[in-house]
Design a protein around this motif. Structure first.
Motif, PDB file in Angstrom:
ATOM      1  N   TRP A 182     -22.573 -15.324 -31.816  1.00 41.41           N
ATOM      2  CA  TRP A 182     -23.624 -14.422 -31.348  1.00 41.41           C
ATOM      3  C   TRP A 182     -24.585 -14.754 -30.448  1.00 41.41           C
ATOM      4  N   VAL A 183     -25.150 -14.070 -29.609  1.00 44.64           N
ATOM      5  CA  VAL A 183     -26.185 -14.450 -28.776  1.00 44.64           C
ATOM      6  C   VAL A 183     -27.287 -13.163 -28.649  1.00 44.64           C
ATOM      7  N   GLY A 184     -28.500 -13.372 -28.821  1.00 46.43           N
ATOM      8  CA  GLY A 184     -29.570 -12.556 -28.998  1.00 46.43           C
ATOM      9  C   GLY A 184     -30.520 -12.893 -27.992  1.00 46.43           C
ATOM     10  N   GLU A 185     -31.267 -11.835 -27.686  1.00 47.03           N
ATOM     11  CA  GLU A 185     -32.809 -11.973 -26.852  1.00 47.03           C
ATOM     12  C   GLU A 185     -33.770 -12.269 -27.604  1.00 47.03           C
ATOM     13  N   GLY A 186     -34.512 -13.426 -27.382  1.00 44.45           N
ATOM     14  CA  GLY A 186     -35.446 -14.040 -27.802  1.00 44.45           C
ATOM     15  C   GLY A 186     -35.249 -14.855 -28.835  1.00 44.45           C
TER      16      GLY A 186
END
Length: 400
Positions: A182-186
């Motif tokens: 998973w890759v998430g912003e912030g």
């Protein structure tokens, strides 16, 4: 111009080739095709045969180059009235409704994107880079839209710098196989919470331990979403935090030192942070002179090396005893930044001691971060965060 015969290369099953022309001067090949009326039109969505034709249309699409000549196909197609899908374009087996390139050119573009940037692919084929990006992004979206990440037992969480001024992406990997899940912003509580919310109860319960740094928003998200999972703080982040303490002490001692002392302390930041085995021959005498000059710097340097021994213990009780012993020595030094660090260490002691039961760490993330930096540098950065996130997942889907 001259007529050519290249029917063998254009055996689309539901069309007829009406004209083939090559312009040898401009190096352009033009092919005109139309639906083969022997076949019932097919809806491009549900793939059912549709007899009701609404209108006839025409579109120019790029195809694979023939040698060094750009190839354009002028397609005559029909708009159908499908009872299930409404007004749709028929599927001729040539191109997808949303694309201005043929399916086989799109396939070739995707193959090139495995080895080249979208700018290089666009330059190589003579197409707009936005067309290449759209094809690649849509493919990655479809690939990861229904991705099954299984039920991982061990995770590692870390952030990477996206650009200056504290813009980050949060990465989560399956620690056992090195796969980016998973890759998430912030790097906020909501960022990590978003990942856990995407999991089923069974997947959340299967997580036994998570390696991370001492970042309270991450800790809060894990404790709320996966209360059964153990949090593990690895050596790198704890020692790195103590490295900042060493630098504070160095700055304090520099301000107090006389002129000769300042000359010795100046530029010694990385000498104090380096491991002994990594010191260069000309750095060793400089370090000896520095430690001989200043007692406080000698103390923090010894404490740094001593702190690393904490991760050599395999039994929680032994690790806890050593941690308390280290904190007592550090407190006795009466060096303010060091005493403050002992309080932090005690507050996060549970995650350090958990290393005895789950010897996991985030060092594997460092290799992933380095590769991501190379990807970003080759592309001169990414303005589309969703696209960049998909590329990261694609690069490490089956990494070991």
């Amino acid at each position: 111009m001259s007529n050519i015969q290249i029917n063998a290369f254009f055996k689309f099953c539901r069309v007829k080739v009406m004209e083939q022309v090559v312009d040898t001067i401009r190096k352009i090949v033009t092919i005109r095709i139309q639906p083969d009326k022997r076949y019932t039109p097919i809806c491009c969505n549900c793939k059912r045969g549709i007899k009701e034709i609404h209108s006839h249309n025409r579109r120019a699409v790029r195809d694979l180059n023939i040698l060094d000549a750009k190839t354009f196909i002028f397609v005559t197609y029909r708009t159908l009235k499908c009872q299930s899908c409404g007004y749709v374009i028929e599927d001729l087996g040539v191109m997808d409704p949303s694309k201005r390139v043929t399916r086989r050119l799109a396939t070739y573009i995707l193959e090139l994107c495995k080895h080249m940037t979208i700018t290089d692919v666009a330059r190589h084929l003579g197409v707009d880079w936005k067309t290449v990006k759209k094809i690649h992004k849509q493919h990655l979206r479809e690939r990861f839209s229904h991705e099954d990440i299984g039920s991982p037992r061990l995770l590692a969480v870390d952030e990477i710098s996206l650009k200056k001024r504290h813009h980050y992406l949060t990465l989560i990997i399956n620690w056992e196989v090195g796969r980016v899940l998973w890759v998430g912003e912030g790097r906020k509580y909501e960022t990590l919470k978003g990942f856990f919310d995407s999991l089923s109860d069974e997947q959340r319960n299967s997580i036994q331990a998570i390696a991370m740094d001492m970042w309270d928003p991450y800790i809060k998200a894990v404790k709320e979403s996966c209360p059964r999972a153990e949090i593990v703080f690895d050596q790198f982040h704890v020692v790195n935090a103590f490295g900042k303490v060493i630098d504070k002490v160095r700055n304090m001692e520099y301000r107090k030192a006389n002129k000769e002392g300042k000359e010795v302390i100046k530029g010694s930041k990385y000498l104090l942070l380096k491991n002994k085995v990594n010191l260069l021959p000309d750095e060793k005498p400089k370090l000896r002179a520095l430690l001989k000059l200043n007692e406080a710097l000698t103390t923090v340097y010894i404490l740094k090396d001593y702190l690393k021994k904490l991760w050599q213990y395999r039994y929680p009780k032994c690790a806890e005893r050593f941690l308390n012993y280290w904190c007592s020595i550090a407190t006795e030094s009466k060096i303010r930044p060091v005493v403050a660090f002992t309080k932090t260490l005690k507050r996060y002691a549970y995650g350090i001691i958990n290393h005895c039961r789950f010897p996991i760490h985030t060092s594997r993330m460092e290799g992933i971060n380095n590769k991501i930096k190379v990807i970003k540098r080759k592309a001169y950065g990414f303005h589309d965060i969703e696209y960049f996130s998909l590329i990261i997942k694609n690069a490490f889907t089956y990494s070991n």
